[in-house]
Design a protein around this motif. Sequence first.
Motif, PDB file in Angstrom:
ATOM      1  N   ALA A 142     -31.583  45.242 -39.993  1.00 60.03           N
ATOM      2  CA  ALA A 142     -32.293  45.382 -38.726  1.00 60.03           C
ATOM      3  C   ALA A 142     -33.277  46.546 -38.767  1.00 60.03           C
ATOM      4  CB  ALA A 142     -31.295  45.575 -37.582  1.00 60.03           C
ATOM      5  N   ARG A 143     -32.831  47.679 -39.307  1.00 55.87           N
ATOM      6  CA  ARG A 143     -33.725  48.840 -39.362  1.00 55.87           C
ATOM      7  C   ARG A 143     -34.848  48.609 -40.376  1.00 55.87           C
ATOM      8  NH1 ARG A 143     -32.173  55.266 -40.142  1.00 55.87           N
ATOM      9  NH2 ARG A 143     -34.041  56.056 -39.094  1.00 55.87           N
ATOM     10  N   ASP A 172     -37.862  41.288 -35.391  1.00 54.51           N
ATOM     11  CA  ASP A 172     -37.390  42.605 -34.958  1.00 54.51           C
ATOM     12  C   ASP A 172     -36.896  42.520 -33.524  1.00 54.51           C
ATOM     13  OD1 ASP A 172     -36.879  45.287 -34.693  1.00 54.51           O
ATOM     14  OD2 ASP A 172     -38.963  45.870 -34.427  1.00 54.51           O
ATOM     15  N   VAL A 173     -35.745  41.858 -33.326  1.00 51.44           N
ATOM     16  CA  VAL A 173     -35.172  41.639 -31.996  1.00 51.44           C
ATOM     17  C   VAL A 173     -34.248  42.793 -31.649  1.00 51.44           C
ATOM     18  CG1 VAL A 173     -33.762  40.073 -30.605  1.00 51.44           C
ATOM     19  CG2 VAL A 173     -35.307  39.159 -32.333  1.00 51.44           C
ATOM     20  N   PRO A 174     -34.298  43.332 -30.420  1.00 51.18           N
ATOM     21  CA  PRO A 174     -33.373  44.397 -30.032  1.00 51.18           C
ATOM     22  C   PRO A 174     -31.930  43.989 -30.271  1.00 51.18           C
ATOM     23  CG  PRO A 174     -35.066  44.116 -28.364  1.00 51.18           C
ATOM     24  CD  PRO A 174     -35.240  42.987 -29.340  1.00 51.18           C
ATOM     25  N   ALA A 175     -31.096  44.994 -30.555  1.00 49.55           N
ATOM     26  CA  ALA A 175     -29.719  44.719 -30.960  1.00 49.55           C
ATOM     27  C   ALA A 175     -28.922  43.936 -29.929  1.00 49.55           C
ATOM     28  CB  ALA A 175     -29.000  46.041 -31.260  1.00 49.55           C
ATOM     29  N   ASP A 176     -29.264  44.031 -28.628  1.00 58.42           N
ATOM     30  CA  ASP A 176     -28.473  43.333 -27.614  1.00 58.42           C
ATOM     31  C   ASP A 176     -29.045  41.967 -27.253  1.00 58.42           C
ATOM     32  OD1 ASP A 176     -30.711  44.368 -26.500  1.00 58.42           O
ATOM     33  OD2 ASP A 176     -29.728  45.233 -24.732  1.00 58.42           O
ATOM     34  N   ASP A 177     -30.091  41.518 -27.951  1.00 62.35           N
ATOM     35  CA  ASP A 177     -30.667  40.199 -27.684  1.00 62.35           C
ATOM     36  C   ASP A 177     -30.234  39.220 -28.766  1.00 62.35           C
ATOM     37  OD1 ASP A 177     -31.897  41.253 -25.534  1.00 62.35           O
ATOM     38  OD2 ASP A 177     -33.892  41.373 -26.413  1.00 62.35           O
ATOM     39  N   HIS A 178     -28.986  38.748 -28.681  1.00 64.70           N
ATOM     40  CA  HIS A 178     -28.449  37.889 -29.728  1.00 64.70           C
ATOM     41  C   HIS A 178     -28.328  36.467 -29.195  1.00 64.70           C
ATOM     42  CE1 HIS A 178     -27.615  41.129 -32.525  1.00 64.70           C
ATOM     43  NE2 HIS A 178     -27.244  41.833 -31.485  1.00 64.70           N
ATOM     44  N   PHE A 179     -29.478  35.826 -28.995  1.00 65.36           N
ATOM     45  CA  PHE A 179     -29.483  34.491 -28.437  1.00 65.36           C
ATOM     46  C   PHE A 179     -28.857  33.470 -29.385  1.00 65.36           C
ATOM     47  CE2 PHE A 179     -33.365  36.551 -26.693  1.00 65.36           C
ATOM     48  CZ  PHE A 179     -32.891  36.697 -25.397  1.00 65.36           C
ATOM     49  N   LEU A 180     -28.908  33.736 -30.687  1.00 69.83           N
ATOM     50  CA  LEU A 180     -28.427  32.770 -31.667  1.00 69.83           C
ATOM     51  C   LEU A 180     -27.128  33.214 -32.318  1.00 69.83           C
ATOM     52  CD1 LEU A 180     -31.817  31.945 -33.367  1.00 69.83           C
ATOM     53  CD2 LEU A 180     -30.625  30.618 -31.648  1.00 69.83           C
ATOM     54  N   GLU A 181     -26.361  34.102 -31.666  1.00 69.23           N
ATOM     55  CA  GLU A 181     -25.197  34.693 -32.311  1.00 69.23           C
ATOM     56  C   GLU A 181     -24.163  33.681 -32.787  1.00 69.23           C
ATOM     57  OE1 GLU A 181     -23.856  37.195 -29.018  1.00 69.23           O
ATOM     58  OE2 GLU A 181     -22.280  35.724 -28.689  1.00 69.23           O
ATOM     59  N   PRO A 182     -23.865  32.549 -32.068  1.00 66.21           N
ATOM     60  CA  PRO A 182     -22.832  31.658 -32.565  1.00 66.21           C
ATOM     61  C   PRO A 182     -23.191  31.035 -33.907  1.00 66.21           C
ATOM     62  CG  PRO A 182     -23.294  31.235 -30.255  1.00 66.21           C
ATOM     63  CD  PRO A 182     -24.381  32.116 -30.777  1.00 66.21           C
ATOM     64  N   ALA A 183     -24.465  30.924 -34.215  1.00 70.24           N
ATOM     65  CA  ALA A 183     -24.874  30.263 -35.451  1.00 70.24           C
ATOM     66  C   ALA A 183     -24.894  31.211 -36.634  1.00 70.24           C
ATOM     67  CB  ALA A 183     -26.261  29.655 -35.272  1.00 70.24           C
ATOM     68  N   GLY A 184     -24.696  32.523 -36.397  1.00 70.12           N
ATOM     69  CA  GLY A 184     -24.765  33.470 -37.489  1.00 70.12           C
ATOM     70  C   GLY A 184     -26.204  33.692 -37.910  1.00 70.12           C
ATOM     71  N   PRO A 185     -26.404  34.334 -39.059  1.00 71.37           N
ATOM     72  CA  PRO A 185     -27.771  34.597 -39.520  1.00 71.37           C
ATOM     73  C   PRO A 185     -28.517  33.311 -39.811  1.00 71.37           C
ATOM     74  CG  PRO A 185     -26.159  35.096 -41.234  1.00 71.37           C
ATOM     75  CD  PRO A 185     -25.386  34.837 -39.980  1.00 71.37           C
ATOM     76  N   LEU A 186     -29.801  33.286 -39.450  1.00 66.77           N
ATOM     77  CA  LEU A 186     -30.613  32.092 -39.662  1.00 66.77           C
ATOM     78  C   LEU A 186     -30.977  31.946 -41.130  1.00 66.77           C
ATOM     79  CD1 LEU A 186     -33.074  32.433 -36.675  1.00 66.77           C
ATOM     80  CD2 LEU A 186     -31.092  30.942 -36.827  1.00 66.77           C
ATOM     81  N   ARG A 187     -31.045  30.709 -41.578  1.00 63.62           N
ATOM     82  CA  ARG A 187     -31.522  30.421 -42.924  1.00 63.62           C
ATOM     83  C   ARG A 187     -32.545  29.316 -42.811  1.00 63.62           C
ATOM     84  NH1 ARG A 187     -26.864  32.796 -43.381  1.00 63.62           N
ATOM     85  NH2 ARG A 187     -26.272  33.916 -45.255  1.00 63.62           N
TER      86      ARG A 187
END
Length: 522
Positions: free
Chosen positions: A128-129, A271-286
């Motif tokens: 993220a950083r 570069d999405v802010p840490a609390d904006d996890h719209f896709l969190e259930p899917a894990g990291p995008l590939r």
Amino acid sequence: MTQVGEGQEAEETAPPVMTFGAPTAGELLAERYELVEHINNDSAGRLVWRGVDVVLRRPVAVVLRYPGGDSATEMLQAAVAASRVIHPNLVGVYDAIDEADRAYVVREWVDGQSLRELVTADGPLDPARSTAIGSAVASALAAVHATGMVHGNVHPGTVMISDDGRVVLADARTDGDDSQPNDVRAVGGVLYFALTGHWPHGEAPLRGATAGHGRAAIPDAVRDASGAIAAPRQVRAGVPAYLDDLTMDLLDTEIAPPSSDVLSAELSRLDVPADDHFLEPAGPLRFTADTGEEPSPLAAAGGRKVALGIAGLLAVALVGLLVGISVLGGDDKKGTGTDPAANPTSSAPAGDGSSPATAPARKLNIQDVRIIDPDSRKRDELADAEKVMDGEVDNGWETQTYTSANFSNYKKGMGVWIDLGALHNVKSVQVVLSATGTTAQLLAGTKDFASSSKGDNELVTNYQKTPIGQPYVKHDGTKMIFDGFDPEEQYRYLLFWITELPKKDSGSGYKVGVQEITVTGS
């Protein structure tokens, strides 16, 4: 004290810069700029001073070159060109003066350190950083390129991070030897260095070294027998596939790089802010390029693997879908599509006497893991952390063999750090070990720390404030289940912390393996 902007690269054939008649503290230049403190000399031999603009009463950096005249033309032209571009991610240039016997440039003073210094001291940065830094550099380049100019000097020594977190790019060149596409490729090198701590262009002297410390070098990238560099994901665990692909595409000379504004837009989206996890259930995008859809601007520019633009549209569509469900799903019977964290106080319809609806527990995706070893200088037990989350109980990470259960009085403990990628309501954590007799506990924290001995010490100290349940003391089983989570709290960072090792079956020495870690929650 470190001043941002470590200077341009000096050519090996360049004549030495004469420094006789060097200035002294208190000297006033151009009846305006008072010199306060000599900070360092950059790689081209110029003197870098901290000063004060006595007219505007603001701190400045003053870069002096001896002599001035024709030999200082390139430096002054670069400063004049840079002064025309005002951007929050570019160091501001205020003045450029030639006095024949010397020339100097007056620019913004920013307390901070270079990316080179940061990674060298604290180790590689988290994805993220790294993305945020790459995004800031690309944005600065887009502003420079929009004027038709080239920066020509993008590397870890000129990418600076101020004490308040601002990322700035310093020391443009205008010698005509570079190009805008090369500027964009250089962002790939910056990302690679931030993610791995290695430089993908060979173990050459790094631009921006200070004269007082010689021409510093950073480690070359890991390479195979043919000389090809290893991808960031092959160097360390936890680098998302899309960031790995983007970095390698930018470094691939056979792929035409995108324009700086397209790269800036893409990195800004990532570069999405840490609390904006719209896709969190899917894990990291590939993202892959074989979807059959129209490629994004990056893919059209030559990306061999990624179709990031399409993925961005899909992300927007999914966000819209989630928002639509949250608006229309007033009936709790339709609540399976809502995020319990977004509406933790939702209740059943009035009068039915039922308890509030809760989302069913499920296995949560672990985005990243690493070994925490605060008391080791060698740090030679950090490999194979990813094996604790690969789904194979027979394959895990293990400690070295120690002569006593308490790490031979050599360490206070070791552990496995877990990043869930987003905040979750956690129900339990299950840890499968290779042997019985281990003493361990589970801790929680609210932030990540640098992967270094210092960072690990800070992490353990911070996380010990939040133990989860009771520790297992010389546990007689190989499976530990921690379920003491606060149902009203959400968690992202966890630490499985081992403080006492079991004796090996052979009876000689103490060690343990962490075979698998599973996190459940909603």
